[in-house]
Design a protein around this motif. Structure first.
Motif, PDB file in Angstrom:
ATOM      1  N   ALA A  93      -4.078  28.517 -27.314  1.00  0.00           N
ATOM      2  CA  ALA A  93      -4.467  28.390 -25.904  1.00  0.00           C
ATOM      3  C   ALA A  93      -3.643  29.389 -25.096  1.00  0.00           C
ATOM      4  O   ALA A  93      -2.423  29.382 -25.151  1.00  0.00           O
ATOM      5  CB  ALA A  93      -4.219  26.971 -25.410  1.00  0.00           C
ATOM      6  N   VAL A  96      -4.885  27.623 -19.273  1.00  0.00           N
ATOM      7  CA  VAL A  96      -5.486  26.313 -19.032  1.00  0.00           C
ATOM      8  C   VAL A  96      -5.848  26.228 -17.556  1.00  0.00           C
ATOM      9  O   VAL A  96      -5.021  26.516 -16.686  1.00  0.00           O
ATOM     10  CB  VAL A  96      -4.530  25.162 -19.435  1.00  0.00           C
ATOM     11  CG1 VAL A  96      -5.151  23.811 -19.131  1.00  0.00           C
ATOM     12  CG2 VAL A  96      -4.162  25.267 -20.908  1.00  0.00           C
ATOM     13  N   ALA A 101     -10.048  25.447 -21.141  1.00  0.00           N
ATOM     14  CA  ALA A 101      -8.962  26.239 -21.690  1.00  0.00           C
ATOM     15  C   ALA A 101      -9.526  27.497 -22.340  1.00  0.00           C
ATOM     16  O   ALA A 101     -10.578  27.464 -22.976  1.00  0.00           O
ATOM     17  CB  ALA A 101      -8.185  25.430 -22.722  1.00  0.00           C
ATOM     18  N   ILE A 103      -9.063  30.149 -25.203  1.00  0.00           N
ATOM     19  CA  ILE A 103      -8.452  30.164 -26.528  1.00  0.00           C
ATOM     20  C   ILE A 103      -8.609  31.559 -27.128  1.00  0.00           C
ATOM     21  O   ILE A 103      -9.717  32.084 -27.187  1.00  0.00           O
ATOM     22  CB  ILE A 103      -9.127  29.142 -27.472  1.00  0.00           C
ATOM     23  CG1 ILE A 103      -9.281  27.771 -26.819  1.00  0.00           C
ATOM     24  CG2 ILE A 103      -8.398  29.081 -28.802  1.00  0.00           C
ATOM     25  CD1 ILE A 103      -8.005  27.055 -26.522  1.00  0.00           C
ATOM     26  N   ASP A 111     -10.998  36.216 -25.445  1.00  0.00           N
ATOM     27  CA  ASP A 111     -10.704  34.785 -25.422  1.00  0.00           C
ATOM     28  C   ASP A 111     -12.015  34.033 -25.282  1.00  0.00           C
ATOM     29  O   ASP A 111     -12.930  34.485 -24.591  1.00  0.00           O
ATOM     30  CB  ASP A 111      -9.808  34.439 -24.230  1.00  0.00           C
ATOM     31  CG  ASP A 111      -8.483  35.174 -24.264  1.00  0.00           C
ATOM     32  OD1 ASP A 111      -8.097  35.643 -25.350  1.00  0.00           O
ATOM     33  OD2 ASP A 111      -7.854  35.275 -23.210  1.00  0.00           O
ATOM     34  N   ILE A 134      -4.430  19.863 -23.486  1.00  0.00           N
ATOM     35  CA  ILE A 134      -4.022  21.093 -24.174  1.00  0.00           C
ATOM     36  C   ILE A 134      -3.005  21.842 -23.316  1.00  0.00           C
ATOM     37  O   ILE A 134      -3.057  21.773 -22.089  1.00  0.00           O
ATOM     38  CB  ILE A 134      -5.256  21.969 -24.493  1.00  0.00           C
ATOM     39  CG1 ILE A 134      -4.915  23.085 -25.464  1.00  0.00           C
ATOM     40  CG2 ILE A 134      -5.903  22.487 -23.228  1.00  0.00           C
ATOM     41  CD1 ILE A 134      -6.141  23.766 -26.061  1.00  0.00           C
ATOM     42  N   CYS A 142     -10.975  25.535 -33.601  1.00  0.00           N
ATOM     43  CA  CYS A 142     -12.130  25.526 -32.706  1.00  0.00           C
ATOM     44  C   CYS A 142     -13.395  25.879 -33.470  1.00  0.00           C
ATOM     45  O   CYS A 142     -13.358  26.605 -34.455  1.00  0.00           O
ATOM     46  CB  CYS A 142     -11.980  26.576 -31.610  1.00  0.00           C
ATOM     47  SG  CYS A 142     -10.489  26.478 -30.671  1.00  0.00           S
TER      48      CYS A 142
END
Length: 192
Positions: A93, A96, A101, A103, A111, A134, A142
């Motif tokens: 992560a 946020v 979020a 990732i 991302d 998170i 994921c």
């Protein structure tokens, strides 16, 4: 030698721009001893397109994103190579927000977004805060649930992947599709 042609309303033809023996001439055709001072092109009706200089936002201290920081400025990756839909990846992560979020998947330049509804299992109607589920720097497994090649984005779910074994808990996306359909029906009922 560069010859500048200046067109003005009321000139008789282009006599003002004729050249004789390497010297510019005036409107009457007489030789001028010094070259005529050029006016900017925009001063006489000729418009030059102007584009404001693009300056990407400077990186905030401690912020991590999918783009690379070069000299305090974000440089976006040249090409978008998304992960395959349905594939499971490990990542960290990097940001946020209230809506989810971001990732960074291992091996990818961009991302992916895990929407707040895809972070953890909840009771129906229950709202969760992403920051309670998170944290920045947390490693997660994921599953890629959608890719938008036109917008260079991809979307992830964390709640349908076992975080220890990295196994898919929703093979075929049956639960995900049912959840999305229920949310769509609920939104339609609220509008009616």
């Amino acid at each position: 030698q560069i010859i500048s042609v200046k067109c003005m309303a009321g000139d008789a033809g282009t006599d003002a721009a004729k050249q004789t023996a390497g010297q510019p001439s005036n409107a009457a055709g007489e030789q001028e001893s010094q070259p005529e001072k050029q006016e900017p092109a925009t001063a006489r009706g000729t418009l030059e397109p102007t584009v404001p200089e693009f300056r990407p936002r400077a990186a905030a201290e401690g912020e991590v994103r999918g783009a690379e920081v070069v000299g305090g400025v974000w440089k976006q990756p040249a090409t978008f190579v998304p992960p395959e839909i349905g594939s499971i990846h490990s990542g960290v992560a990097v940001k946020v927000t209230p809506f989810g979020a971001f990732i960074r998947l291992d091996g990818f330049e961009r991302d992916g977004l895990a929407h707040v509804t895809q972070l953890a299992m909840t009771k129906e109607g229950e709202r969760i805060e992403a920051s309670r589920v998170i944290a920045i720097g947390q490693r997660v497994a994921c599953k890629v649930i959608d890719v938008s090649k036109t917008k260079n984005r991809f979307f992830l779910t964390i709640k349908y992947v076992d975080q220890e074994t990295k196994q898919d808990l929703d093979v075929g996306n049956v639960k995900l599709l049912a959840e999305q359909e229920a949310r769509t029906l609920q939104a339609m009922a609220e509008r009616a």
